[in-house]
Design an enzyme around this catalytic site. Structure first.
Site, short mmCIF file in Angstrom:
data_model
loop_
_atom_site.label_atom_id
_atom_site.label_comp_id
_atom_site.label_asym_id
_atom_site.label_seq_id
_atom_site.Cartn_x
_atom_site.Cartn_y
_atom_site.Cartn_z
N LYS A 109 40.10 24.90 80.59
CA LYS A 109 39.59 24.91 79.20
C LYS A 109 39.82 26.25 78.53
O LYS A 109 40.21 26.30 77.35
CB LYS A 109 38.10 24.55 79.19
CG LYS A 109 37.88 23.07 79.45
CD LYS A 109 36.41 22.73 79.58
CE LYS A 109 36.23 21.23 79.73
NZ LYS A 109 34.91 20.87 80.24
N PHE A 141 42.37 3.52 80.43
CA PHE A 141 41.33 2.62 79.90
C PHE A 141 40.11 2.73 80.79
O PHE A 141 39.52 1.76 81.22
CB PHE A 141 41.90 1.19 79.86
CG PHE A 141 41.32 0.32 78.79
CD1 PHE A 141 41.37 0.70 77.45
CD2 PHE A 141 40.74 -0.91 79.10
CE1 PHE A 141 40.85 -0.12 76.45
CE2 PHE A 141 40.22 -1.74 78.11
CZ PHE A 141 40.28 -1.33 76.78
N ASP A 179 38.08 23.47 86.29
CA ASP A 179 37.93 22.80 85.00
C ASP A 179 37.70 23.84 83.90
O ASP A 179 38.31 23.77 82.82
CB ASP A 179 36.76 21.81 85.06
CG ASP A 179 36.51 21.15 83.71
OD1 ASP A 179 37.25 20.22 83.36
OD2 ASP A 179 35.58 21.58 83.01
N VAL A 204 38.28 20.28 74.79
CA VAL A 204 37.26 21.31 75.03
C VAL A 204 36.02 20.93 74.23
O VAL A 204 36.11 20.65 73.03
CB VAL A 204 37.77 22.70 74.56
CG1 VAL A 204 36.71 23.76 74.81
CG2 VAL A 204 39.08 23.08 75.26
N LYS A 217 43.13 17.73 79.19
CA LYS A 217 43.42 19.17 79.08
C LYS A 217 44.75 19.55 79.70
O LYS A 217 45.34 20.57 79.36
CB LYS A 217 42.33 19.98 79.81
CG LYS A 217 40.95 19.78 79.26
CD LYS A 217 39.89 20.40 80.18
CE LYS A 217 39.47 19.51 81.32
NZ LYS A 217 38.77 18.29 81.01
N GLU A 244 41.53 17.32 70.12
CA GLU A 244 40.17 17.82 69.87
C GLU A 244 39.25 17.67 71.07
O GLU A 244 38.41 18.53 71.33
CB GLU A 244 39.56 17.08 68.67
CG GLU A 244 38.24 17.64 68.19
CD GLU A 244 38.37 19.10 67.77
OE1 GLU A 244 38.15 19.99 68.62
OE2 GLU A 244 38.71 19.35 66.60
N1 LIG Z 1 34.58 11.64 80.68
C1 LIG Z 1 34.47 12.50 79.67
O1 LIG Z 1 33.44 12.52 78.98
C2 LIG Z 1 35.61 13.41 79.29
C3 LIG Z 1 35.38 14.48 78.43
C4 LIG Z 1 36.47 15.25 77.99
C5 LIG Z 1 37.74 14.96 78.46
N2 LIG Z 1 37.92 13.94 79.35
C6 LIG Z 1 39.29 13.67 79.83
O2 LIG Z 1 39.64 12.33 79.48
C7 LIG Z 1 40.49 11.79 80.48
C8 LIG Z 1 39.91 10.45 80.95
O3 LIG Z 1 38.61 10.65 81.48
P1 LIG Z 1 37.75 9.40 81.98
O4 LIG Z 1 36.38 9.91 82.20
O5 LIG Z 1 37.96 8.24 81.08
O6 LIG Z 1 38.45 9.11 83.39
P2 LIG Z 1 38.48 7.72 84.19
O7 LIG Z 1 37.25 6.92 83.88
O8 LIG Z 1 38.81 8.06 85.58
O9 LIG Z 1 39.71 6.93 83.53
C9 LIG Z 1 41.04 7.34 83.70
C10 LIG Z 1 41.92 6.21 83.24
O10 LIG Z 1 43.28 6.63 83.38
C11 LIG Z 1 43.97 5.63 84.12
N3 LIG Z 1 45.09 6.25 84.81
C12 LIG Z 1 45.10 7.14 85.83
N4 LIG Z 1 46.35 7.47 86.17
C13 LIG Z 1 47.15 6.74 85.35
C14 LIG Z 1 48.54 6.60 85.21
N5 LIG Z 1 49.38 7.28 86.00
N6 LIG Z 1 49.03 5.78 84.25
C15 LIG Z 1 48.19 5.07 83.45
N7 LIG Z 1 46.87 5.16 83.54
C16 LIG Z 1 46.35 5.98 84.47
C17 LIG Z 1 42.95 5.03 85.07
O11 LIG Z 1 43.41 3.79 85.54
P3 LIG Z 1 42.44 2.82 86.40
O12 LIG Z 1 41.59 2.18 85.36
O13 LIG Z 1 43.34 1.88 87.06
O14 LIG Z 1 41.68 3.71 87.33
C18 LIG Z 1 41.77 4.93 84.10
O15 LIG Z 1 41.91 3.79 83.27
C19 LIG Z 1 40.61 12.84 81.59
O16 LIG Z 1 41.80 13.58 81.39
C20 LIG Z 1 39.39 13.72 81.35
O17 LIG Z 1 39.60 15.05 81.80
C21 LIG Z 1 36.89 13.16 79.77
#
Ligand SMILES: NC(=O)c1ccc[n+]([C@@H]2O[C@H](COP(=O)([O-])OP(=O)(O)OC[C@H]3O[C@@H](n4cnc5c(N)ncnc54)[C@H](OP(=O)(O)O)[C@@H]3O)[C@@H](O)[C@H]2O)c1
Length: 349
Positions: free
Chosen positions: A226, A10, A222, A154, A127, A151
């Site tokens: 991908k 979240f 990264d 990447v 990923k 989706e």
């Molecule tokens: N940001 C982007 O635009 C983007 C684009 C493409 C793909 N992604 C992918 O989407 C995913 C999330 O990205 P994000 O930017 O949202 O990252 P983020 O802001 O760091 O959020 C990660 C979330 O995962 C939670 N988390 C971490 N380890 C966990 C576990 N063991 N069990 C349950 N929850 C856990 C974190 O908990 P806490 O809240 O307690 O920290 C946080 O809520 C990643 O895999 C990333 O590679 C992101």
């Protein structure tokens, strides 16, 4: 159709997805006959909540944005950890957006196994599980007749996998080339503009593109993850990120970037997967691309991919600047496609 959703993660993406679900609820109901309740949310440090009757998503957003724990919304016995939540939460579809370890794909790969092993659908923006365990997870989904869509792994919400799944039919993908990492593309663009490397990294961090520790991006990890996702899903390869011939951008200077420009080219961190006999080889390396190559035209945080197939020859998809909502949108599209039964198109009867 009514889906009980469980959100794993979240953070930026998970919360953007929650807002998008609230914003699009009427469209989902009216245009796709799809309603949902969110029965569980798991985070690492901001608590966990389960409610069979459905959590108040707006309240969950407000709690986390105030820095408070989701535990306040939890009904029932305490849940020990994320795996326990996956095992016990009433669920039809898990929406996974947790942390990525590019080298191991964990713990998200274990979460994916557990969710699919329960016979639930899985949508992931992560990923890791796709790069490290695509064949296994796809087989698990097929065995249960459920969907496993990704989706947003990447090019965020751009329909890269949708095109692969729905449009590239009866064709052989010979080669995939892409500019797929925003951080490195932003830095390379700034080097062309005469900004020193360290300052360009700091600027990427300041606008939220680069992590506090940018090494995963700068060293090409990264990008490697991908291209492995694309090679494994679109080309039937069985690569892992460590198999990628990988060079990062740390050695690139202003002189290199501006010299390439004067020669009619732009340096990009090029991701490539190409057939070589019966195998597929993948690489990530800084490459001077001539202006005539569409991939050279992608600046700053934009990204692009070119598919070369035996029938379409070259097809390029370019995506403009993105944000967590773009990523969340890819997850929403996956959810709609599962509700429409599109996962059955990729499963043998
Ligand atoms: N940001 C982007 O635009 C983007 C684009 C493409 C793909 N992604 C992918 O989407 C995913 C999330 O990205 P994000 O930017 O949202 O990252 P983020 O802001 O760091 O959020 C990660 C979330 O995962 C939670 N988390 C971490 N380890 C966990 C576990 N063991 N069990 C349950 N929850 C856990 C974190 O908990 P806490 O809240 O307690 O920290 C946080 O809520 C990643 O895999 C990333 O590679 C992101």
């Amino acid at each position: 159709m009514h889906l009980r959703l469980v959100m794993l993660g979240f953070g930026n993406v998970g919360r953007a997805l929650a807002r998008l679900l609230l914003r699009k609820a009427d469209v989902l109901r009216d245009d796709y006959g799809l309603t949902f309740t969110v029965t569980g949310i798991a985070t690492q440090s901001r608590g966990r909540a389960i409610s069979a009757a459905g959590l108040d998503l707006a309240a969950a957003l407000a709690l986390v944005e105030r820095g408070e724990s989701l535990d306040a919304l939890h009904a029932g016995l305490p849940v020990a950890d994320t795996l326990a939540l996956i095992d016990t939460c009433p669920a039809d579809l898990f929406m996974e957006a947790t942390w990525l370890n590019p080298r191991t794909g964990q713990p998200a790969t274990d979460y994916a196994r557990a969710a699919l092993g329960r016979g639930c659908h899985l949508v992931t923006a992560n990923k890791g599980p796709v790069a490290h365990a695509y064949r296994e997870l796809k087989a698990l989904a097929n065995a249960h007749g459920t969907g496993f869509f990704f989706e947003s792994t990447v090019m965020d919400g751009a329909p890269v996998h949708g095109i692969g799944r729905e449009a590239l039919l009866a064709t052989t993908v010979q080669r995939v080339r892409g500019v797929l990492n925003s951080t490195t593309n932003f830095i390379l663009t700034r080097l062309e503009e005469g900004v020193p490397f360290a300052e360009a990294v700091a600027q990427a961090q300041a606008i939220g593109v680069a992590e506090a520790d940018p090494s995963t991006d700068l060293e090409g990890w990264d990008a490697a993850v991908k291209i492995v996702v694309l090679a494994n899903v679109l080309m039937g390869a069985d690569l892992r990120p460590a198999d990628v011939d990988r060079t990062g951008i740390s050695g690139i200077t202003i002189g290199d970037a501006q010299g390439a420009l004067r020669a009619g080219a732009r340096i990009k961190l090029l991701c490539e997967a190409a057939r070589d006999g019966d195998t597929v080889r993948a690489s990530v390396r800084p490459t001077a691309l001539p202006f005539s190559d569409p991939l050279s035209q992608v600046s700053r945080t934009s990204s692009a991919v070119t598919f070369e197939t035996d029938t379409l020859h070259e097809l390029t998809l370019i995506e403009g600047d993105t944000d967590p909502t773009t990523t969340a949108y890819g997850m929403l599209v996956d959810m709609i496609n599962i509700a429409r039964g599109r996962h059955r198109a990729g499963q043998s009867a």
